[in-house]
Design a protein around this motif. Structure first.
Motif, PDB file in Angstrom:
ATOM      1  N   GLU A  91      37.144  27.352   8.195  1.00 40.11           N
ATOM      2  CA  GLU A  91      36.987  27.020   6.777  1.00 40.11           C
ATOM      3  C   GLU A  91      36.205  28.096   6.034  1.00 40.11           C
ATOM      4  O   GLU A  91      36.381  28.287   4.838  1.00 40.11           O
ATOM      5  N   ASP A  92      35.325  28.823   6.756  1.00 41.21           N
ATOM      6  CA  ASP A  92      34.612  29.938   6.134  1.00 41.21           C
ATOM      7  C   ASP A  92      35.599  31.019   5.708  1.00 41.21           C
ATOM      8  O   ASP A  92      35.490  31.586   4.618  1.00 41.21           O
ATOM      9  N   LEU A  93      36.555  31.335   6.573  1.00 38.32           N
ATOM     10  CA  LEU A  93      37.554  32.345   6.254  1.00 38.32           C
ATOM     11  C   LEU A  93      38.399  31.913   5.067  1.00 38.32           C
ATOM     12  O   LEU A  93      38.719  32.724   4.196  1.00 38.32           O
ATOM     13  N   GLU A  94      38.728  30.633   4.993  1.00 37.19           N
ATOM     14  CA  GLU A  94      39.520  30.144   3.866  1.00 37.19           C
ATOM     15  C   GLU A  94      38.745  30.266   2.565  1.00 37.19           C
ATOM     16  O   GLU A  94      39.291  30.636   1.529  1.00 37.19           O
ATOM     17  N   ARG A  95      37.447  29.989   2.594  1.00 38.62           N
ATOM     18  CA  ARG A  95      36.626  30.131   1.391  1.00 38.62           C
ATOM     19  C   ARG A  95      36.559  31.583   0.944  1.00 38.62           C
ATOM     20  O   ARG A  95      36.580  31.878  -0.250  1.00 38.62           O
ATOM     21  N   ILE A  96      36.461  32.505   1.916  1.00 41.01           N
ATOM     22  CA  ILE A  96      36.422  33.923   1.570  1.00 41.01           C
ATOM     23  C   ILE A  96      37.749  34.350   0.951  1.00 41.01           C
ATOM     24  O   ILE A  96      37.778  35.134  -0.009  1.00 41.01           O
ATOM     25  N   ARG A  97      38.856  33.839   1.473  1.00 46.59           N
ATOM     26  CA  ARG A  97      40.156  34.160   0.879  1.00 46.59           C
ATOM     27  C   ARG A  97      40.217  33.681  -0.573  1.00 46.59           C
ATOM     28  O   ARG A  97      40.726  34.383  -1.451  1.00 46.59           O
ATOM     29  N   MET A  98      39.714  32.487  -0.820  1.00 44.94           N
ATOM     30  CA  MET A  98      39.698  31.975  -2.194  1.00 44.94           C
ATOM     31  C   MET A  98      38.783  32.827  -3.069  1.00 44.94           C
ATOM     32  O   MET A  98      39.096  33.097  -4.233  1.00 44.94           O
ATOM     33  N   LEU A  99      37.655  33.273  -2.507  1.00 44.00           N
ATOM     34  CA  LEU A  99      36.737  34.118  -3.262  1.00 44.00           C
ATOM     35  C   LEU A  99      37.406  35.442  -3.620  1.00 44.00           C
ATOM     36  O   LEU A  99      37.262  35.939  -4.749  1.00 44.00           O
ATOM     37  N   PHE A 100      38.155  36.040  -2.682  1.00 44.97           N
ATOM     38  CA  PHE A 100      38.859  37.279  -2.979  1.00 44.97           C
ATOM     39  C   PHE A 100      39.847  37.075  -4.125  1.00 44.97           C
ATOM     40  O   PHE A 100      39.995  37.932  -4.994  1.00 44.97           O
TER      41      PHE A 100
ATOM     42  N   ILE B  94      20.574  45.101 -24.447  1.00 46.90           N
ATOM     43  CA  ILE B  94      21.338  44.841 -23.228  1.00 46.90           C
ATOM     44  C   ILE B  94      22.704  45.506 -23.361  1.00 46.90           C
ATOM     45  O   ILE B  94      23.440  45.251 -24.310  1.00 46.90           O
ATOM     46  N   VAL B  95      23.038  46.377 -22.412  1.00 54.87           N
ATOM     47  CA  VAL B  95      24.289  47.121 -22.497  1.00 54.87           C
ATOM     48  C   VAL B  95      25.252  46.810 -21.364  1.00 54.87           C
ATOM     49  O   VAL B  95      26.419  47.198 -21.406  1.00 54.87           O
ATOM     50  N   GLY B  96      24.806  46.119 -20.328  1.00 55.42           N
ATOM     51  CA  GLY B  96      25.677  45.791 -19.213  1.00 55.42           C
ATOM     52  C   GLY B  96      24.976  44.830 -18.275  1.00 55.42           C
ATOM     53  O   GLY B  96      23.876  44.353 -18.553  1.00 55.42           O
ATOM     54  N   ALA B  97      25.623  44.545 -17.144  1.00 53.53           N
ATOM     55  CA  ALA B  97      25.040  43.610 -16.190  1.00 53.53           C
ATOM     56  C   ALA B  97      25.486  43.981 -14.785  1.00 53.53           C
ATOM     57  O   ALA B  97      26.503  44.639 -14.582  1.00 53.53           O
ATOM     58  N   LEU B  98      24.707  43.537 -13.813  1.00 50.82           N
ATOM     59  CA  LEU B  98      25.039  43.765 -12.410  1.00 50.82           C
ATOM     60  C   LEU B  98      24.611  42.553 -11.605  1.00 50.82           C
ATOM     61  O   LEU B  98      23.852  41.704 -12.075  1.00 50.82           O
ATOM     62  N   GLY B  99      25.108  42.472 -10.386  1.00 52.32           N
ATOM     63  CA  GLY B  99      24.751  41.312  -9.590  1.00 52.32           C
ATOM     64  C   GLY B  99      25.355  41.337  -8.205  1.00 52.32           C
ATOM     65  O   GLY B  99      25.937  42.325  -7.760  1.00 52.32           O
ATOM     66  N   VAL B 100      25.211  40.203  -7.534  1.00 52.49           N
ATOM     67  CA  VAL B 100      25.697  40.021  -6.166  1.00 52.49           C
ATOM     68  C   VAL B 100      26.426  38.693  -6.098  1.00 52.49           C
ATOM     69  O   VAL B 100      25.987  37.698  -6.688  1.00 52.49           O
ATOM     70  N   ILE B 101      27.547  38.675  -5.378  1.00 50.93           N
ATOM     71  CA  ILE B 101      28.264  37.434  -5.123  1.00 50.93           C
ATOM     72  C   ILE B 101      28.406  37.269  -3.625  1.00 50.93           C
ATOM     73  O   ILE B 101      28.647  38.242  -2.897  1.00 50.93           O
ATOM     74  N   GLY B 102      28.232  36.053  -3.145  1.00 51.91           N
ATOM     75  CA  GLY B 102      28.334  35.807  -1.715  1.00 51.91           C
ATOM     76  C   GLY B 102      28.309  34.327  -1.420  1.00 51.91           C
ATOM     77  O   GLY B 102      28.401  33.489  -2.334  1.00 51.91           O
ATOM     78  N   PRO B 103      28.174  33.966  -0.168  1.00 54.31           N
ATOM     79  CA  PRO B 103      28.113  32.546   0.200  1.00 54.31           C
ATOM     80  C   PRO B 103      26.847  31.907  -0.345  1.00 54.31           C
ATOM     81  O   PRO B 103      25.891  32.597  -0.712  1.00 54.31           O
TER      82      PRO B 103
END
Length: 356
Positions: free
Chosen positions: A258-267, A319-328
């Motif tokens: 199910e972790d792999l399926e969540r990553i596929r959805m995230l992609f 403010i001219v832009g933004a950055l961040g991190v996405i993950g579990p």
């Protein structure tokens, strides 16, 4: 995960034992990503309770929507509402660790002074340090303008020249309306120059659109069409770059199918460029780090991911832009939140130097 309660309890709803067990479960989950059982929890340092007592408290926490069980016989995991309560009420966030600061400074500051290189390195560096994917949007034009001019390039293309009040010049290619006469280019440029002078596109855009809608602009049809196309092209992030690095990091340490399926959805979700830019731009609503957990942002409702974003600013605090991190959802929030904030400050400082 099971559906969470609409009304999330507060820390004041928990007694000392419930609060302690809740904290231990969340911290253990963030360390391992695994469900936490009562026997495992009873062995943790500082927990002086029997497994039976812990099970009773865990059941109470689940009944109010803070914990869930992925399987009937498994241990417990925090729900998204539980993670939000933990981050808002129990997580202690300080400055980044000295090692993280050193990596951020050396990696990002060591790049060449081009904007693209600074942003690309920032995205890669965040992915490596955080164990997720790094996201960065290129700067948007927010500085006041002085002059707008349209120059024909071909039968179907026009070059828009935007001159900033600070003397910077930005060229943008546009697909022009068919059969556009030269007079319409001059008329549209004069119109926009008069209304944008000393103001940003964001500040003047609504007023210009209202004039066009109410036919108060005194422009002929061809010039009005060009102005409308320009506003549409220059707003909404269509011309802005979205840099994503480190997707492979998300495939590391998968623990179940199910972790792999969540990553596929995230992609799949990360393929939606405009949605990601809009999400990162939400950081512009407040001068600080913003955190979205799971369904708190519709873009990631399927994969149930967490996103941590921060704006970066120029020397005038715009403010001219933004950055961040996405993950579990089991990101190391205590480490990643200050790291994202610090990286945004470093990027803003370097971009100012690159323009000087």
């Amino acid at each position: 995960m099971s559906q969470e309660y609409r009304t999330t309890p507060s820390l004041t709803d928990l007694d000392d034992r419930s609060r302690m067990i809740f904290r231990e479960i969340v911290e253990a989950y963030l360390d391992t990503g695994d469900p936490v059982g009562s026997r495992t929890l009873s062995r943790r340092e500082g927990v002086d309770l029997s497994p039976a007592s812990i099970r009773n408290t865990m059941s109470d926490l689940a009944s109010i929507g803070l914990l869930t069980a992925p399987h009937q016989s498994a241990g417990r995991l925090p729900t998204h509402a539980g993670l939000r309560l933990f981050v808002d009420g129990l997580l202690q966030v300080g400055e980044p660790a000295a090692e993280d600061r050193a990596v951020i400074e050396s990696r990002v500051a060591a790049t060449s002074r081009s904007v693209k290189d600074v942003l690309s390195e920032a995205s890669s560096m965040l992915a490596g340090l955080a164990g997720g994917a790094g996201l960065v949007t290129s700067p948007s034009r927010e500085s006041p303008l002085r002059h707008v001019e349209f120059v024909p390039v071909s039968a179907r293309e026009t070059l828009a020249i935007l001159v900033g009040a600070d003397g910077t010049v930005e060229n943008r290619m546009m697909v022009a309306p068919e059969g556009l006469p030269p007079s319409a280019l001059v008329e549209a440029g004069n119109y926009l120059s008069a209304r944008l002078k000393g103001r940003t596109l964001k500040e003047a855009g609504d007023e210009i659109r209202a004039e066009l809608t109410e036919r108060r602009a005194a422009l002929d049809e061809a010039a009005q069409s060009l102005v409308e196309m320009g506003l549409a092209d220059w707003s909404g992030g269509k011309d802005r770059a979205l840099i994503i690095r480190g997707q492979a990091q998300l495939l590391d340490n998968l623990q179940a199918a199910e972790d792999l399926e969540r990553i596929r959805m995230l992609f799949d979700e990360m393929e939606r460029k405009e949605g990601l830019i809009a999400l990162l731009d939400k950081a512009r609503e407040a001068e600080g780090v913003r955190l979205f957990i799971g369904a708190e942002n519709p873009l990631f409702s399927l994969s149930g991911s967490s996103v941590i974003v921060a704006p970066y600013m120029d020397s005038d605090r715009r403010i001219v832009g933004a950055l961040g991190v996405i993950g579990p959802t089991r990101l190391n929030y205590a480490r990643v939140i200050p790291m994202v904030d610090y990286t945004a400050r470093v990027v803003g400082r370097l971009l100012d130097k690159s323009r000087s």
